[in-house]
Design a protein around this motif. Structure first.
Motif, short mmCIF file in Angstrom:
data_model
loop_
_atom_site.label_atom_id
_atom_site.label_comp_id
_atom_site.label_asym_id
_atom_site.label_seq_id
_atom_site.Cartn_x
_atom_site.Cartn_y
_atom_site.Cartn_z
N ARG A 154 0.83 -1.21 0.00
CA ARG A 154 0.00 0.00 0.00
C ARG A 154 0.86 1.25 0.00
NH1 ARG A 154 -4.39 0.50 4.62
NH2 ARG A 154 -2.53 0.18 5.87
N ARG A 184 -8.07 4.84 0.54
CA ARG A 184 -9.16 3.92 0.93
C ARG A 184 -9.63 3.08 -0.25
NH1 ARG A 184 -13.84 6.68 4.33
NH2 ARG A 184 -14.47 4.48 4.25
N SER A 185 -9.78 3.75 -1.40
CA SER A 185 -10.21 3.02 -2.59
C SER A 185 -9.17 1.97 -2.99
CB SER A 185 -10.42 4.01 -3.74
OG SER A 185 -10.76 3.34 -4.92
N ASN A 208 -7.03 0.54 -0.98
CA ASN A 208 -7.05 -0.50 0.04
C ASN A 208 -8.20 -1.48 -0.18
OD1 ASN A 208 -5.93 -1.46 2.69
ND2 ASN A 208 -8.02 -1.03 3.34
N LYS A 209 -9.38 -0.92 -0.53
CA LYS A 209 -10.56 -1.76 -0.72
C LYS A 209 -10.52 -2.54 -2.02
CE LYS A 209 -15.62 -1.45 -0.91
NZ LYS A 209 -16.79 -0.54 -0.87
N ALA A 210 -10.02 -1.92 -3.09
CA ALA A 210 -10.07 -2.55 -4.40
C ALA A 210 -8.88 -3.47 -4.68
CB ALA A 210 -10.14 -1.47 -5.49
N VAL A 255 -6.68 -5.23 0.13
CA VAL A 255 -7.41 -6.27 0.87
C VAL A 255 -7.63 -7.53 0.02
CG1 VAL A 255 -9.59 -6.83 2.01
CG2 VAL A 255 -8.49 -4.63 2.45
N SER A 311 -13.07 -10.51 -1.64
CA SER A 311 -14.15 -9.58 -1.29
C SER A 311 -14.58 -8.69 -2.44
CB SER A 311 -13.70 -8.69 -0.12
OG SER A 311 -12.51 -8.01 -0.42
N THR A 312 -13.81 -8.62 -3.51
CA THR A 312 -14.21 -7.80 -4.66
C THR A 312 -14.72 -8.69 -5.78
OG1 THR A 312 -13.49 -6.13 -6.26
CG2 THR A 312 -11.88 -7.78 -5.61
#
Length: 285
Positions: free
Chosen positions: A2, A191-192, A194-196, A199, A223-224
């Motif tokens: 990250r 954040r985007s 990290n989420k996309a 993670v 998760s995506t």
């Protein structure tokens, strides 16, 4: 990872900003024939507009009085002429030494004293820009001497509605707002990201590690449901299914092999036992 993505993003942003600054200076060079410094740029932004007829007329009127009888500028009779030009949107200032004898109502005395231009009785520098409590005014002035030999000035001021004044009033707010938006975008990007990506990659790494340890039963899901990471997860899922299928076939082959050996062993066991019995009987005869 990250951190590397964030550094890459900030580096890209820095390169874009530097490129925009370079393009801006190149355009200035193409227009002006030279690379302007920040000071020169400020001067070009605050450069006076064309002097209006009212400003010229006011300067000629008060300059004539200052040349012929400067003490008349201190008399109440001069107010009528001053009011005439003030109604046309001009501001008048009469100065004697460091004292402001008269100033238009829109002006602030303390600011005038601080920012008023220096005396120049040769009248070489007769125009410029001054600040008056946060507002910029362009001025025309004429310096002279009163009858008692004190220095005097008459100035005609007109408020500037320039880009520089706008920046002077709102520049800090605009810069703060831009920085706040930039920080918000960095946080949003983080954040985007990290989420996309981050993670899902961590989840995929755990699943692949389980796959490496021989745990082929659990389905590889993250998760995506879209993007390159999901496509990579789907490819790993196909690999897991293929390995699981091969593993099941190998187990089946192993079971068949063991069953075959067991049957062969059973089939061979009966005649051998009989032969051993015959041999032992012959020994006893």
């Amino acid at each position: 990872m990250r951190l590397r993505f964030l550094i890459t993003f900030l580096g890209s942003l820095f390169v874009i900003i530097c490129s925009m600054v370079a393009i801006f200076w190149l355009l200035l060079f193409a227009i002006n024939g030279q690379a302007s410094s920040p000071v020169q740029l400020y001067k070009s932004v605050t450069q006076q507009k064309q002097i209006t007829y009212d400003e010229q007329e006011a300067l000629v009127t008060f300059r004539k009085i200052a040349k012929e009888n400067p003490d008349d500028l201190m008399k109440p009779d001069i107010r009528q002429s001053i009011n005439t030009y003030e109604m046309k949107g001009l501001n008048i200032v009469i100065r004697k030494q460091d004292e402001i004898l008269y100033h238009s109502p829109d002006l602030v005395v303390k600011s005038l004293i601080v920012h008023a231009p220096e005396f120049d009785t040769e009248n070489i520098y007769t125009q410029g820009t001054i600040d008056n409590k946060g507002s910029l005014y362009r001025y025309l002035k004429f310096d002279f001497h009163f009858s008692d030999n004190d220095k005097g000035s008459v100035m005609i001021l007109k408020q500037e509605n320039s880009f520089a004044e706008f920046l002077q009033r709102w520049g800090y707010i605009i810069i703060t707002l831009i920085l706040a938006i930039a920080v918000f975008l960095v946080i949003l990007f983080n954040r985007s990201l990290n989420k996309a990506i981050i993670v899902p990659l961590r989840e995929l790494s755990i699943k692949v590690q389980q796959l490496k340890e021989g745990k082929l039963e659990g389905k590889i899901e993250i998760s995506t449901s879209k993007g390159e990471v999901n496509e990579l997860a789907q490819e790993f899922e196909k690999l897991r299914e293929a390995l699981n299928r091969v593993s099941k076939e190998n187990r089946k082959y192993e079971e068949n092999r063991k069953e075959l050996l067991s049957n062969i062993s059973h089939d061979l066991k009966t005649p051998i036992t009989s032969i051993i019995g015959y041999v032992e009987g012959l020994k006893m005869v």
